[in-house]
Design an enzyme around this catalytic site. Structure first.
Site, PDB file in Angstrom:
ATOM      1  N   ASP A 177     -14.044   3.439 -10.647  1.00 33.15           N
ATOM      2  CA  ASP A 177     -15.197   3.322 -10.607  1.00 33.15           C
ATOM      3  C   ASP A 177     -16.000   1.852 -10.923  1.00 33.15           C
ATOM      4  O   ASP A 177     -15.591   1.849 -12.187  1.00 33.15           O
ATOM      5  CB  ASP A 177     -16.507   3.889 -10.687  1.00 33.15           C
ATOM      6  CG  ASP A 177     -16.303   4.833 -11.937  1.00 33.15           C
ATOM      7  OD1 ASP A 177     -15.571   4.411 -12.909  1.00 33.15           O
ATOM      8  OD2 ASP A 177     -17.233   6.362 -12.501  1.00 33.15           O
ATOM      9  N   ASN A 188     -25.066  14.897 -15.656  1.00 30.71           N
ATOM     10  CA  ASN A 188     -25.776  15.771 -14.081  1.00 30.71           C
ATOM     11  C   ASN A 188     -25.396  15.605 -13.170  1.00 30.71           C
ATOM     12  O   ASN A 188     -25.290  15.771 -12.175  1.00 30.71           O
ATOM     13  CB  ASN A 188     -26.329  14.437 -13.658  1.00 30.71           C
ATOM     14  CG  ASN A 188     -25.827  13.145 -12.817  1.00 30.71           C
ATOM     15  OD1 ASN A 188     -24.404  12.978 -13.060  1.00 30.71           O
ATOM     16  ND2 ASN A 188     -26.549  12.511 -12.393  1.00 30.71           N
ATOM     17  N   GLU A 224     -22.506  10.649  -7.003  1.00 25.68           N
ATOM     18  CA  GLU A 224     -23.762  11.289  -8.237  1.00 25.68           C
ATOM     19  C   GLU A 224     -24.230  12.504  -6.950  1.00 25.68           C
ATOM     20  O   GLU A 224     -23.649  12.967  -5.780  1.00 25.68           O
ATOM     21  CB  GLU A 224     -25.116  10.372  -7.863  1.00 25.68           C
ATOM     22  CG  GLU A 224     -25.050   8.503  -8.890  1.00 25.68           C
ATOM     23  CD  GLU A 224     -24.758   8.821 -10.052  1.00 25.68           C
ATOM     24  OE1 GLU A 224     -25.241  10.256 -10.341  1.00 25.68           O
ATOM     25  OE2 GLU A 224     -24.430   7.393 -11.183  1.00 25.68           O
TER      26      GLU A 224
END
Ligand code: PGA
Length: 243
Positions: free
Chosen positions: A71, A137, A144
């Site tokens: 990424d 998270n 995400e």
């Protein structure tokens, strides 16, 4: 689709990097031309330190390997200390005696990040081994919360916690505007995936990812669908997992 139970390897923190590097050396001796996805962040840094040491001592070779970047931030200059390509280069690639056969980065500096993401989606096919970190998270790469198992490599909006981490934890000189990440669809197609998780601050999310039902609020949970997933955790990160 549920996949098989992941293989969970729990190691004392002091042995974590050497044990993961030793298993990597073993994979590479069987497949010296492996196509391998690599992450950046505080989790893999000690592993790369150990990989560099092992390479210098002839215990591991990366000369036939193609490294594919997992990424990248969009909106950070090429020399920004938080840039993932720069970190992979300075922590690993540039320190090897014999460089990898190829290092495939993500072209976030060009005029068309969507096109760069599509090109990287092609680069992310045929992966032999994907090494992955786990976000606090529940993200993996920049997949995400809200991401799903069929997502390709793409331009994404970053979670606030990821944007904050860029400046507060990784020393970015400005706040990134977006990210490009290999999608879960490609990660689930890799021959093998390793989830790297260390430290007490990851204990609660690792439990949610491995023990609770899978879901888009913690996209790393979809990795449980992978038929060959190994979770390499240190004892601190594994502290809340059932025995
Ligand atoms: P870390 O980041 O390795 O720096 O903890 C992992 C992530 O947020 O993906």
């Amino acid at each position: 689709m549920t996949g098989s139970t992941p293989r969970l390897v729990v190691l004392p923190a002091a042995d974590w990097a050497t044990a993961v590097a030793a298993e990597l050396a073993e994979r590479l001796s069987g497949r010296p031309d492996l196509r391998i996805v690599l992450p950046t962040g505080d989790t893999p840094s000690p592993l790369y330190e150990e990989v560099v040491r092992a390479e210098r001592e002839d215990r591991l070779a990366l000369g036939g390997v193609t490294i594919v970047q997992l990424d990248e931030w969009v909106g950070l200059p090429p020399d920004d200390p938080a840039r993932c390509d720069r970190r992979l280069r300075t922590e690993l690639v540039a320190r090897l005696r014999t460089p990898p056969a190829a290092f495939v980065t993500i072209d976030v500096d060009g005029p068309d990040p969507d096109a760069a993401a599509r090109r990287h989606d092609d680069a992310a096919r045929g992966i032999g081994l994907a090494l992955l970190g786990l976000g606090p998270n529940g993200h993996v790469g920049f997949n995400e919360p809200g991401s799903g198992p069929d997502d390709p490599t793409r331009l994404v909006r970053l979670a606030v916690s990821s944007r904050d981490a860029a400046t507060a934890r990784y020393g970015a000189t400005r706040v990134p505007t977006a990210g490009i990440t290999i999608g879960l669809a490609r990660l689930l197609e890799a021959d093998e995936a390793w989830l790297l998780v260390t430290g007490e601050r990851k204990a609660a999310i690792l439990r949610r990812v491995l023990v609770e039902p899978e879901g888009p609020d913690r996209p790393a949970s979809y990795l449980r669908r992978h038929p060959r997933l190994t979770v390499f955790a240190d004892a601190e990160a594994a502290a809340l997992l059932p025995r």
